[in-house]
Each structure stands twice: as structure tokens, then as C-alpha cells.
Design a protein around this motif. Sequence first.
Motif, PDB file in Angstrom:
ATOM      1  N   GLY A  57       1.067  -1.325  -0.031  1.00 10.28           N
ATOM      2  CA  GLY A  57       0.036  -0.105  -0.025  1.00 10.28           C
ATOM      3  C   GLY A  57       1.011   1.107  -0.052  1.00 10.28           C
ATOM      4  O   GLY A  57       1.990   1.219   0.562  1.00 10.28           O
ATOM      5  N   SER A  58       0.381   2.198  -0.731  1.00 13.16           N
ATOM      6  CA  SER A  58       1.167   3.340  -0.627  1.00 13.16           C
ATOM      7  C   SER A  58       1.095   4.114   0.559  1.00 13.16           C
ATOM      8  O   SER A  58       2.201   4.840   1.049  1.00 13.16           O
ATOM      9  N   LYS A  59       0.342   3.825   1.572  1.00 12.93           N
ATOM     10  CA  LYS A  59      -0.080   4.379   2.935  1.00 12.93           C
ATOM     11  C   LYS A  59       1.234   4.114   3.692  1.00 12.93           C
ATOM     12  O   LYS A  59       1.818   4.980   4.344  1.00 12.93           O
ATOM     13  N   ASN A 113      -7.618  14.983  -6.484  1.00 14.07           N
ATOM     14  CA  ASN A 113      -7.422  15.070  -5.023  1.00 14.07           C
ATOM     15  C   ASN A 113      -8.510  14.327  -4.338  1.00 14.07           C
ATOM     16  O   ASN A 113      -9.837  14.279  -4.665  1.00 14.07           O
ATOM     17  N   ASN A 114      -7.910  13.774  -3.312  1.00 11.16           N
ATOM     18  CA  ASN A 114      -9.246  13.193  -2.071  1.00 11.16           C
ATOM     19  C   ASN A 114      -8.798  14.263  -0.934  1.00 11.16           C
ATOM     20  O   ASN A 114      -7.526  14.366  -0.358  1.00 11.16           O
ATOM     21  N   PRO A 115      -9.866  15.046  -0.672  1.00 10.26           N
ATOM     22  CA  PRO A 115     -11.094  14.905  -0.420  1.00 10.26           C
ATOM     23  C   PRO A 115     -11.774  15.506  -1.815  1.00 10.26           C
ATOM     24  O   PRO A 115     -13.158  15.564  -1.968  1.00 10.26           O
ATOM     25  N   SER A 149       4.446  13.532  -4.785  1.00  8.79           N
ATOM     26  CA  SER A 149       3.292  13.653  -5.662  1.00  8.79           C
ATOM     27  C   SER A 149       2.465  12.674  -5.686  1.00  8.79           C
ATOM     28  O   SER A 149       2.810  11.170  -6.213  1.00  8.79           O
ATOM     29  N   ASP A 150       1.388  12.697  -4.746  1.00 11.96           N
ATOM     30  CA  ASP A 150       0.375  11.432  -4.662  1.00 11.96           C
ATOM     31  C   ASP A 150      -0.471  11.253  -5.808  1.00 11.96           C
ATOM     32  O   ASP A 150      -1.482  12.270  -5.888  1.00 11.96           O
ATOM     33  N   GLU A 151      -0.213  10.392  -6.704  1.00 16.13           N
ATOM     34  CA  GLU A 151      -1.018  10.434  -7.979  1.00 16.13           C
ATOM     35  C   GLU A 151      -1.994   9.058  -7.937  1.00 16.13           C
ATOM     36  O   GLU A 151      -1.864   8.352  -9.209  1.00 16.13           O
ATOM     37  N   ILE A 152      -2.338   8.662  -6.989  1.00 15.87           N
ATOM     38  CA  ILE A 152      -3.076   7.335  -6.827  1.00 15.87           C
ATOM     39  C   ILE A 152      -4.180   7.468  -7.517  1.00 15.87           C
ATOM     40  O   ILE A 152      -4.901   6.341  -8.004  1.00 15.87           O
ATOM     41  N   TYR A 153      -4.991   8.704  -7.794  1.00 25.84           N
ATOM     42  CA  TYR A 153      -6.025   8.886  -8.695  1.00 25.84           C
ATOM     43  C   TYR A 153      -5.673   9.486 -10.230  1.00 25.84           C
ATOM     44  O   TYR A 153      -6.825   9.762 -10.859  1.00 25.84           O
ATOM     45  N   GLY A 154      -4.474   9.174 -10.369  1.00 28.06           N
ATOM     46  CA  GLY A 154      -4.064   9.757 -11.608  1.00 28.06           C
ATOM     47  C   GLY A 154      -4.764   9.220 -12.695  1.00 28.06           C
ATOM     48  O   GLY A 154      -5.284   9.901 -13.801  1.00 28.06           O
ATOM     49  N   LEU A 179      -2.158   0.298  -6.877  1.00 28.46           N
ATOM     50  CA  LEU A 179      -3.397  -0.647  -7.636  1.00 28.46           C
ATOM     51  C   LEU A 179      -4.538  -0.233  -6.979  1.00 28.46           C
ATOM     52  O   LEU A 179      -5.736  -0.489  -7.291  1.00 28.46           O
ATOM     53  N   SER A 180      -4.573   0.427  -5.796  1.00 23.23           N
ATOM     54  CA  SER A 180      -5.719   0.613  -4.856  1.00 23.23           C
ATOM     55  C   SER A 180      -6.883   1.174  -5.624  1.00 23.23           C
ATOM     56  O   SER A 180      -8.063   1.001  -5.225  1.00 23.23           O
ATOM     57  N   LYS A 181      -6.865   2.261  -6.322  1.00 20.42           N
ATOM     58  CA  LYS A 181      -8.098   2.986  -6.882  1.00 20.42           C
ATOM     59  C   LYS A 181      -8.409   2.590  -8.573  1.00 20.42           C
ATOM     60  O   LYS A 181      -9.468   2.216  -8.646  1.00 20.42           O
ATOM     61  N   TRP A 209      -6.036  -5.402  -1.804  1.00 19.68           N
ATOM     62  CA  TRP A 209      -4.639  -6.352  -2.359  1.00 19.68           C
ATOM     63  C   TRP A 209      -3.360  -5.784  -1.802  1.00 19.68           C
ATOM     64  O   TRP A 209      -2.315  -6.265  -1.581  1.00 19.68           O
ATOM     65  N   ARG A 210      -3.449  -4.357  -1.360  1.00 17.45           N
ATOM     66  CA  ARG A 210      -2.208  -3.805  -0.684  1.00 17.45           C
ATOM     67  C   ARG A 210      -1.111  -3.751  -1.556  1.00 17.45           C
ATOM     68  O   ARG A 210      -0.064  -4.498  -1.268  1.00 17.45           O
ATOM     69  N   LEU A 211      -1.212  -2.969  -2.543  1.00 22.95           N
ATOM     70  CA  LEU A 211      -0.032  -2.626  -3.294  1.00 22.95           C
ATOM     71  C   LEU A 211       0.326  -1.345  -3.811  1.00 22.95           C
ATOM     72  O   LEU A 211      -0.446  -0.820  -4.307  1.00 22.95           O
TER      73      LEU A 211
HETATM   74  N1  PMP Z   1      -3.475   8.740  -0.974  1.00 19.48           N
HETATM   75  C1  PMP Z   1      -4.761   9.209  -1.038  1.00 19.48           C
HETATM   76  C2  PMP Z   1      -5.138  10.413  -1.462  1.00 19.48           C
HETATM   77  C3  PMP Z   1      -5.824   8.105  -0.758  1.00 19.48           C
HETATM   78  O1  PMP Z   1      -7.151   8.599  -0.944  1.00 19.48           O
HETATM   79  C4  PMP Z   1      -5.346   6.733  -0.492  1.00 19.48           C
HETATM   80  C5  PMP Z   1      -6.412   5.789  -0.213  1.00 19.48           C
HETATM   81  N2  PMP Z   1      -7.531   6.381   0.468  1.00 19.48           N
HETATM   82  C6  PMP Z   1      -4.076   6.556  -0.177  1.00 19.48           C
HETATM   83  C7  PMP Z   1      -3.069   7.417  -0.550  1.00 19.48           C
HETATM   84  C8  PMP Z   1      -3.405   5.014   0.216  1.00 19.48           C
HETATM   85  O2  PMP Z   1      -3.692   4.224  -0.663  1.00 19.48           O
HETATM   86  P1  PMP Z   1      -3.294   2.693  -0.443  1.00 19.48           P
HETATM   87  O3  PMP Z   1      -2.570   2.620   0.861  1.00 19.48           O
HETATM   88  O4  PMP Z   1      -4.286   1.855  -0.584  1.00 19.48           O
HETATM   89  O5  PMP Z   1      -2.092   2.616  -1.642  1.00 19.48           O
END
Ligand code: PMP
Length: 429
Positions: free
Chosen positions: A102-104, A177-179, A205-210, A235-237, A244-246
Motif C-alpha cells: 500500500g502507498s500509505k 485530489n481526495n477529498p 506527488s500522490d497520483e493514486i487517482y491519476g 493498484l488501490s484506486k 490487495w495492498r500494493l
Molecule cells: N493517498 C490518497 C489520496 C488516498 O485516498 C489513499 C487511499 N484512500 C491513499 C493514498 C492510500 O492508498 P493505498 O495505501 O491503498 O495505496
Amino acid sequence: MGRLPPNSINLNVRGLSQSATIAINDRSNALRAEGRTIFKLGLGQSPFPVPRPVVEALRANAHQKDYLPVKGLPQLRQAIAAHYSELAKVERTAEDVMIGPGSKELMFLLQLVFYGDLVIPSPSWVSYAPQAQIIGRRVRYVQTHRDDGWCLRADRFAELFGEDPERPTLVILNYPNNPTGYTYELDELKQLASVAREHGVLLLSDEIYGQLHHQGAHQSIAQFYPEGTIISSGLSKWCGAGGWRLGTFIFPAELRWLLDAMAVAASETFTSTAAPIQWAAVAAYQPDPEIKTYLTNSRRILRALGRWLAGRLRQVGVLCADPDGAFYAFVDFSNLRPQLALRGVTDSASLCNLLLDQAGVAMLPGADFGRPPEELTLRLAYVDFEGQQALDAVEALDPDAELSEAFLRQYCGRVLEAIDRVADWVERG
Ligand code: PMP
């Protein structure tokens, strides 16, 4: 265990509560268990299934049992480097990539090994600041404004460095962006990159929603500040695989020392990411037409849904521009403050609680994302629908047609009903 004093908890962790998104999910589940109809627009989880080729790759790799290298499976690091070199317009090799559960978790390790302040815009995703707090770093928020789409402006960003321009700083920018569901224009990214370079900041640069930019037009700031930017994704989004936590970090060669330091910390904590998941993820980063179609259709549904709900909420006086990406909208009830005050709304938390209790719709208060508590902002995640059914239905349509409200009512009906309930609740007052 009776002898352990109950307060023997690290001071940095004491007083922190579980992540806000998890708490609202628990509360919605409890209300559902009591028989109430609850619309869950709280937790931001992809509504779409993991694409078929990726699921098949996981099936085929269930037997993979060995510990993998701490930085990740070489074939996967290679595939990710190739993928992001093209997407983000930067040259990256397998050696620049680090894989984590997970990126977290990768963000937590980064904050641990890098010694500096954390700078984040307000609003920001819920976990950046608590991670800094757990580790004992100073958090500095930079204010944004609704009229700028809650985006960080380069002049505000530059002001931060006034007192102490050399102070080591990690800045996290997240777009789409989240939120908020908004993203940056190319010009804005250029300006922010130039401030970052001038002050030598480390930019995450958090591009998890890119890949969930609604027009498929995501651009990375890494192209303007390649030497100081780490791209975070996973992979999460876009791949619907949160569980899956990657997660993936892509570093420039200039920051190899930081990658290596993170790998040391990783080797003493999680060791490596699950082997079957990493083998399966190789399939997710191939130029596969089926995955391309999956993404095009996901974006199409999210774009139509985001536009519909922003329009519906504007009709009743809620402030909300159309989102650009991801599956969130950040809505502002400030214009309705006098009438809401009569109903007991004083801040975003009381607004959220009333909407859950009286309209049956779960959302998250803006305060959870770093906004001033009295501001009447909320985040809603428009994910309460069956993603597979919606994808199948879109497949049968003319690829250029806008999805109609009738389509959305049929396939994303719960989201529409939830938004109608919010709108009715506002009008009832
Ligand atoms: N960054 C943002 C902006 C998110 O919304 C999330 C998940 N909610 C994450 C990072 C972390 O995602 P993950 O750990 O599943 O990769």
C-alpha cells in the motif's frame, strides 16, 4: 497483562483515534444493522472490480511463496518504470521503483526516514498528518480556497519559506485530489514545481487517482521538477484493488539515497510485499486493451456521475463545481448557514451527523481533512453502486454519447437517491 498501566502508550500515538473514514464506515454499518437504510458515501473505495486479466494473473500465481526482494519483484519494478516513464513523461528505470504493501505504508516509511517538516494543503487526505504526528514531525498546513478549487496556489506555497528558507521540508501534493475531486492545470503544476525547486523541497506527488482523471488527461508535476519528485501510486484506486495492498513509489536517480534508506526500514518491518500480489500486478502494468477499455469505461461513469451530482446539489444552493477526477466531491453548505443554524448545524461535524441521522446519508466532515471545524464543508464519495454492472452496461453504448440521467438512475441508483435525499433534506428546512 493486568500489571501494565493503561497509559503505557507512546505519547505520539496517545489521543489519536482510528482513521476517520473507518469510523464512519463502522457507524453506517451499525445503523444498517438496526434496519435503517443507509447510503454509504463515506468510505472512498473503488466501486469497480479488479480487471479480469489481473485477477487471472493472481489465480495463476497463487503458488508463489518465496519472500521477494525488499524493494520489490524485479519484473514488476521494470513494468512500473516503463509505465510511469510514459505516463509522467520522466525517464525512470527499475532501480528507481520501490513496491510496498500500500502507498500509505510507503508514505509512513518516507516520513520516518526523511527528517523534515511536513507541508500539506488544507484540505488534504486524512492520513498524512497523523502519520507525521506518530513519527513526531511538525505539520504545516497551507490554506486553499474554494474559488481556486481548493488547490494550492504557488504564491501561498512560496510564503511558507519566508522565515526559514533552508528548513528541510516534505511537501505532499495529491491530484486528482481526495477529498476534493479537483486537479491542477498544467500551468499551476509548472509554477508549484518552480517554487519547490527554488527551496529544494522534497515533493511527494500522490497520483493514486491519476488514472481516474475523468478525461484521461492526468499530468504529473514530476515532468517539471524531476530531480526532487517522488511519484506515489498503486493498484488501490484505478485497478479497484485496495484490499490487495500494493503501492508504488517512483524516485529520481538523485534521490536513490532516500529509496535505499526506506528499503533499510522496510527490511526491518514488512520485509516485502505479498508475492502473489506482486506477480499479479505485473499484468496490471501491461498495455492490455481490456485494461484500457476498463479504464475508459470507469472514467466515463465517474465523469457522468460527478457532473450529475454536482449539478443536483447546486440546484439547492450547495456550492460545488464539477469534479475533475477520482470519485469524490467536496461540497460547501456555507451559503445555507442561516437556515441550517436553525436546525442545529454549527459546524461540519454536526452537519454530517444530522445528514446521517435524518437523511440516512453517510459523508465525512471537512474538519477531518484539516478544514476549520466551523466551515460547512463535507466530502462525499460517490461509490455506492455495483461497478461491474455499470461497466457492462456502458460497454453496450455508443462510445461518444454522454451517459444519461436514466442510465445513472438504473446503474448508480443508490448514489442518485442519496443525493436526492440530501437535496430534499436541504429544501425541507
Ligand atoms: N493517498 C490518497 C489520496 C488516498 O485516498 C489513499 C487511499 N484512500 C491513499 C493514498 C492510500 O492508498 P493505498 O495505501 O491503498 O495505496
